[in-house]
Design an enzyme around this catalytic site. Structure first.
Site, PDB file in Angstrom:
ATOM      1  N   TYR A 157      20.217  84.887  78.489  1.00 39.12           N
ATOM      2  CA  TYR A 157      18.904  84.275  78.427  1.00 39.12           C
ATOM      3  C   TYR A 157      18.963  83.155  77.395  1.00 39.12           C
ATOM      4  O   TYR A 157      19.145  83.397  76.214  1.00 39.12           O
ATOM      5  CB  TYR A 157      17.859  85.310  78.012  1.00 39.12           C
ATOM      6  CG  TYR A 157      17.686  86.408  79.024  1.00 39.12           C
ATOM      7  CD1 TYR A 157      16.692  86.330  79.980  1.00 39.12           C
ATOM      8  CD2 TYR A 157      18.542  87.504  79.030  1.00 39.12           C
ATOM      9  CE1 TYR A 157      16.537  87.328  80.915  1.00 39.12           C
ATOM     10  CE2 TYR A 157      18.387  88.510  79.967  1.00 39.12           C
ATOM     11  CZ  TYR A 157      17.384  88.424  80.900  1.00 39.12           C
ATOM     12  OH  TYR A 157      17.236  89.412  81.827  1.00 39.12           O
TER      13      TYR A 157
ATOM     14  N   HIS B  66      15.007  61.557  50.800  1.00 31.90           N
ATOM     15  CA  HIS B  66      13.678  62.172  50.873  1.00 31.90           C
ATOM     16  C   HIS B  66      13.237  62.134  52.328  1.00 31.90           C
ATOM     17  O   HIS B  66      13.033  61.049  52.893  1.00 31.90           O
ATOM     18  CB  HIS B  66      12.701  61.404  49.978  1.00 31.90           C
ATOM     19  CG  HIS B  66      11.394  62.133  49.751  1.00 31.90           C
ATOM     20  ND1 HIS B  66      10.465  62.326  50.739  1.00 31.90           N
ATOM     21  CD2 HIS B  66      10.878  62.710  48.618  1.00 31.90           C
ATOM     22  CE1 HIS B  66       9.424  62.979  50.262  1.00 31.90           C
ATOM     23  NE2 HIS B  66       9.655  63.237  48.963  1.00 31.90           N
ATOM     24  N   ASP B  67      13.053  63.316  52.922  1.00 39.66           N
ATOM     25  CA  ASP B  67      12.822  63.348  54.367  1.00 39.66           C
ATOM     26  C   ASP B  67      11.476  62.761  54.776  1.00 39.66           C
ATOM     27  O   ASP B  67      11.384  62.061  55.790  1.00 39.66           O
ATOM     28  CB  ASP B  67      12.977  64.767  54.917  1.00 39.66           C
ATOM     29  CG  ASP B  67      12.090  65.795  54.223  1.00 39.66           C
ATOM     30  OD1 ASP B  67      11.422  65.449  53.230  1.00 39.66           O
ATOM     31  OD2 ASP B  67      12.086  66.960  54.678  1.00 39.66           O
TER      32      ASP B  67
ATOM     33  N   SER C  94       3.417  64.643  50.605  1.00 41.06           N
ATOM     34  CA  SER C  94       4.419  65.127  51.554  1.00 41.06           C
ATOM     35  C   SER C  94       4.025  66.445  52.210  1.00 41.06           C
ATOM     36  O   SER C  94       4.084  66.605  53.434  1.00 41.06           O
ATOM     37  CB  SER C  94       5.776  65.298  50.855  1.00 41.06           C
ATOM     38  OG  SER C  94       6.262  64.056  50.390  1.00 41.06           O
TER      39      SER C  94
ATOM     40  N   THR D  27      15.489 116.803  68.675  1.00 42.54           N
ATOM     41  CA  THR D  27      15.169 116.565  67.271  1.00 42.54           C
ATOM     42  C   THR D  27      16.445 116.765  66.470  1.00 42.54           C
ATOM     43  O   THR D  27      17.186 117.714  66.713  1.00 42.54           O
ATOM     44  CB  THR D  27      14.059 117.518  66.776  1.00 42.54           C
ATOM     45  OG1 THR D  27      14.474 118.877  66.934  1.00 42.54           O
ATOM     46  CG2 THR D  27      12.771 117.301  67.562  1.00 42.54           C
ATOM     47  N   HIS D  28      16.701 115.852  65.559  1.00 42.14           N
ATOM     48  CA  HIS D  28      17.970 115.827  64.810  1.00 42.14           C
ATOM     49  C   HIS D  28      19.159 115.671  65.761  1.00 42.14           C
ATOM     50  O   HIS D  28      20.290 116.040  65.422  1.00 42.14           O
ATOM     51  CB  HIS D  28      18.152 117.090  63.961  1.00 42.14           C
ATOM     52  CG  HIS D  28      17.026 117.354  63.017  1.00 42.14           C
ATOM     53  ND1 HIS D  28      16.929 116.756  61.782  1.00 42.14           N
ATOM     54  CD2 HIS D  28      15.932 118.152  63.140  1.00 42.14           C
ATOM     55  CE1 HIS D  28      15.827 117.175  61.170  1.00 42.14           C
ATOM     56  NE2 HIS D  28      15.198 118.010  61.973  1.00 42.14           N
TER      57      HIS D  28
ATOM     58  N   GLN E 232      -0.040  72.354  46.108  1.00 50.32           N
ATOM     59  CA  GLN E 232       0.473  71.352  47.041  1.00 50.32           C
ATOM     60  C   GLN E 232       0.964  72.037  48.314  1.00 50.32           C
ATOM     61  O   GLN E 232       1.120  71.402  49.335  1.00 50.32           O
ATOM     62  CB  GLN E 232       1.613  70.514  46.447  1.00 50.32           C
ATOM     63  CG  GLN E 232       1.961  69.331  47.343  1.00 50.32           C
ATOM     64  CD  GLN E 232       3.086  68.463  46.838  1.00 50.32           C
ATOM     65  OE1 GLN E 232       4.026  68.194  47.573  1.00 50.32           O
ATOM     66  NE2 GLN E 232       2.999  68.019  45.596  1.00 50.32           N
TER      67      GLN E 232
ATOM     68  N   SER F 205      38.790  95.253  77.818  1.00 49.08           N
ATOM     69  CA  SER F 205      40.012  94.550  78.230  1.00 49.08           C
ATOM     70  C   SER F 205      41.158  95.519  78.468  1.00 49.08           C
ATOM     71  O   SER F 205      42.108  95.202  79.186  1.00 49.08           O
ATOM     72  CB  SER F 205      40.402  93.531  77.156  1.00 49.08           C
ATOM     73  OG  SER F 205      40.701  94.201  75.933  1.00 49.08           O
TER      74      SER F 205
ATOM     75  N   LYS G 167      35.424 101.611  81.366  1.00 44.77           N
ATOM     76  CA  LYS G 167      34.349 101.532  80.376  1.00 44.77           C
ATOM     77  C   LYS G 167      33.107 100.804  80.901  1.00 44.77           C
ATOM     78  O   LYS G 167      33.191  99.753  81.523  1.00 44.77           O
ATOM     79  CB  LYS G 167      34.835 100.828  79.099  1.00 44.77           C
ATOM     80  CG  LYS G 167      35.940 101.555  78.343  1.00 44.77           C
ATOM     81  CD  LYS G 167      35.475 102.897  77.796  1.00 44.77           C
ATOM     82  CE  LYS G 167      34.474 102.765  76.682  1.00 44.77           C
ATOM     83  NZ  LYS G 167      35.003 102.099  75.477  1.00 44.77           N
TER      84      LYS G 167
ATOM     85  N   ASN H  78      30.025  99.892  78.635  1.00 46.12           N
ATOM     86  CA  ASN H  78      29.539  99.957  77.265  1.00 46.12           C
ATOM     87  C   ASN H  78      28.118  99.410  77.139  1.00 46.12           C
ATOM     88  O   ASN H  78      27.763  98.438  77.811  1.00 46.12           O
ATOM     89  CB  ASN H  78      30.462  99.163  76.341  1.00 46.12           C
ATOM     90  CG  ASN H  78      31.883  99.673  76.366  1.00 46.12           C
ATOM     91  OD1 ASN H  78      32.108 100.868  76.513  1.00 46.12           O
ATOM     92  ND2 ASN H  78      32.846  98.773  76.243  1.00 46.12           N
TER      93      ASN H  78
ATOM     94  N   GLU I 206      23.613  97.234  71.813  1.00 49.68           N
ATOM     95  CA  GLU I 206      24.238  97.047  70.500  1.00 49.68           C
ATOM     96  C   GLU I 206      23.898  95.674  69.929  1.00 49.68           C
ATOM     97  O   GLU I 206      23.705  95.517  68.720  1.00 49.68           O
ATOM     98  CB  GLU I 206      25.745  97.237  70.628  1.00 49.68           C
ATOM     99  CG  GLU I 206      26.124  98.676  70.927  1.00 49.68           C
ATOM    100  CD  GLU I 206      27.575  98.852  71.341  1.00 49.68           C
ATOM    101  OE1 GLU I 206      28.054  99.996  71.338  1.00 49.68           O
ATOM    102  OE2 GLU I 206      28.240  97.853  71.685  1.00 49.68           O
TER     103      GLU I 206
ATOM    104  N   GLU J 166      12.928  78.311  54.411  1.00 48.45           N
ATOM    105  CA  GLU J 166      12.123  78.326  55.633  1.00 48.45           C
ATOM    106  C   GLU J 166      12.747  77.515  56.751  1.00 48.45           C
ATOM    107  O   GLU J 166      12.509  77.799  57.934  1.00 48.45           O
ATOM    108  CB  GLU J 166      10.715  77.816  55.325  1.00 48.45           C
ATOM    109  CG  GLU J 166       9.904  78.824  54.527  1.00 48.45           C
ATOM    110  CD  GLU J 166       8.559  78.285  54.086  1.00 48.45           C
ATOM    111  OE1 GLU J 166       8.207  77.144  54.479  1.00 48.45           O
ATOM    112  OE2 GLU J 166       7.851  79.000  53.349  1.00 48.45           O
ATOM    113  N   ARG J 167      13.554  76.529  56.404  1.00 47.72           N
ATOM    114  CA  ARG J 167      14.250  75.771  57.449  1.00 47.72           C
ATOM    115  C   ARG J 167      15.242  76.658  58.206  1.00 47.72           C
ATOM    116  O   ARG J 167      15.667  76.320  59.309  1.00 47.72           O
ATOM    117  CB  ARG J 167      14.990  74.573  56.829  1.00 47.72           C
ATOM    118  CG  ARG J 167      14.053  73.501  56.314  1.00 47.72           C
ATOM    119  CD  ARG J 167      14.815  72.394  55.604  1.00 47.72           C
ATOM    120  NE  ARG J 167      13.924  71.531  54.852  1.00 47.72           N
ATOM    121  CZ  ARG J 167      13.887  70.203  54.958  1.00 47.72           C
ATOM    122  NH1 ARG J 167      14.688  69.596  55.813  1.00 47.72           N
ATOM    123  NH2 ARG J 167      13.056  69.498  54.229  1.00 47.72           N
ATOM    124  N   ILE J 168      15.582  77.783  57.586  1.00 45.12           N
ATOM    125  CA  ILE J 168      16.480  78.743  58.243  1.00 45.12           C
ATOM    126  C   ILE J 168      15.688  79.908  58.830  1.00 45.12           C
ATOM    127  O   ILE J 168      15.770  80.207  60.021  1.00 45.12           O
ATOM    128  CB  ILE J 168      17.532  79.274  57.256  1.00 45.12           C
ATOM    129  CG1 ILE J 168      18.425  78.131  56.763  1.00 45.12           C
ATOM    130  CG2 ILE J 168      18.374  80.377  57.900  1.00 45.12           C
ATOM    131  CD1 ILE J 168      19.346  78.509  55.620  1.00 45.12           C
TER     132      ILE J 168
END
Length: 439
Positions: A5, A68-69, A99, A145-146, A217, A268, A273, A275, A280, A314-316
């Site tokens: 996707y 300076h962006d 800014s 349970t458990h 700001q 492989s 298999k 999986n 995961e 925050e850019r990440i």
């Protein structure tokens, strides 16, 4: 190979081109609102709307020099006005703004766009969970349970539980996304030193945002931390679903498994298999989203009226968290919609312990029939432990025990081992969760 996707919409939202497009939209809304108030010439606002443009490529090129962006951005927009023969008009761009008036307000627009995609994905997940819950409403399965066999449930109840959690996630996410739909045009330290609150209200209204009641700001980052937390909770629910499927797909269990496409290879080295690789992957990505919550909380405390230590974070974390959750929603929708369920295997596992799972009901029946609970518990546990250790038939041992037969006749013993007794309230539970008893 697992169906992939790509979710191009989310990628476009967080592209540099769209970021600068939203920055420009804030600038234009500001010029138009200020023109309505007589602080900017109306012709200037019209010309800016008609001719102002920007490309990420040019902003990056200018930023290499000016470091300076936002200045690089305004310079690039001014260049576009010069090319349109409206250079004089560019002096009204960014008028009275700082800014972060642009950056924070435009970020709210980006988060709103991303949130619309995520909300759509949660609704889709809820729909498929509901559909499959009703499909397996009466499909009997052993509850654990458990990790140990406990008492009978239905697979539909498991799906209904996930649906219920998804609904809370949807509610939490909508509230968190709403908290993020705020802008600020209050200047360098939040005092409206150059343009007033009415201008902010007009600008935000044009953008479909609420003005932050107060800001420095920057808009206070508790909003952002709450938003990333809501994303992490949503990711945790998807992890919960995927983790359950991972267990149910184990060779010893094999009650359900994720879709396995024709031509797909599992290993492989080992051709047999199958999986649970998508499950995961979902579990792994949930860890990444959770880790971003810590970074979001660290962004709340800034120096005085502003520093930029939050900006790089925050850019990440905002693009990454929204993109990952959007991707996980697509994967989880695919997983639940195509989940391969084996009622026969569920029945076989239910019978695996030769009646041990009915020990709780037997205890209650013996107590109701007059046996002291302590005595009944000791008797039932004694047979249960012998059956557990030796693999003998628990039900047969109970049926032949003279002490049990003093209190329960053969029909009553049979009733103690009846699965339907555990499931008489399935309809009631579904009505609580879905508000209806059929789909």
């Amino acid at each position: 190979m697992i169906e992939r996707y790509t979710r191009p919409e989310m990628g476009r939202i967080w592209s540099e081109d769209n970021k600068y497009k939203q920055w420009l939209e804030v600038e234009l809304a500001a010029a138009e609102a200020l023109a309505e108030m007589g602080q900017v010439p109306e012709d200037a606002a019209r010309l800016l709307r008609r001719h102002a443009s920007v490309t990420a490529e040019r902003v990056v090129e200018i930023e290499r020099e000016v470091k300076h962006d936002v200045i690089a951005f305004t310079t690039a927009v001014a260049e576009s006005m010069r090319g349109a023969g409206a250079e004089e008009t560019s002096r009204w761009l960014h008028y009275g703004l700082t800014s972060n008036d642009i950056v924070d307000t435009a970020q709210a627009l980006l988060v709103r766009q991303a949130s619309e995609l995520i909300e759509r994905g949660v609704v889709e997940l809820s729909d498929v969970l509901k559909r499959r819950a009703f499909e397996f409403k009466y499909t009997i399965q052993i509850g654990r349970t458990h990790g140990i066999h406990a008492e009978p449930i239905t697979f539909g109840l498991k799906l209904a539980l996930w649906y219920d959690e998804a609904q809370r996630n949807l509610h939490r996410f909508r509230e968190a996304a709403t908290e993020m739909r705020v802008g600020k045009i209050s200047g360098a330290v939040g005092t409206f030193g150059h343009i007033g609150p009415e201008a902010e209200e007009r600008i935000c209204a044009r953008l479909g945002l609420e003005p932050a009641p107060i800001a420095s700001q920057v808009i206070s980052r508790d909003r952002h931390a709450n938003y990333v937390s809501a994303l992490a909770l949503l990711a945790a629910t998807m992890e919960k679903i995927a983790l359950e499927v991972r267990h149910l797909q184990r060779t010893e269990v094999r009650e359900a498994e994720e879709p396995f496409a024709p031509g797909q290879k599992g290993s492989s080295a080992m051709p047999h298999k199958r999986n649970p690789v998508t499950c995961e992957q979902i579990c792994g990505l949930a860890r990444v989203v959770r880790s971003n919550v810590q970074a979001a909380f660290e962004d709340i405390a800034l120096w005085h009226e502003r520093d930029i230590s939050h900006s790089s974070v925050e850019r990440i974390i905002l693009p990454d968290s929204t993109t990952l959750v959007d991707y996980m929603l697509a994967k989880t929708n695919w997983l639940v919609a195509g989940l391969q369920v084996s009622p026969e295997r569920m029945q076989r596992n239910l019978e695996l312990t030769k009646g041990l799972i009915f020990s709780g009901q037997l205890l209650l029946d013996l107590t109701s029939a007059g046996m002291l609970r302590e005595e009944a518990y000791k008797l039932v546990q004694g047979h249960a432990m012998q059956s557990w250790e030796n693999g003998t038939d628990f039900r047969a041992a109970i049926a032949s025990d003279p002490e049990v037969r003093k209190h329960l006749n053969p029909d009553q013993i049979a009733e103690s081992f009846a699965v339907p007794r555990y499931l008489v309230n399935v309809d009631r539970i579904f009505e609580r969760v879905f508000g209806i008893t059929s789909n």
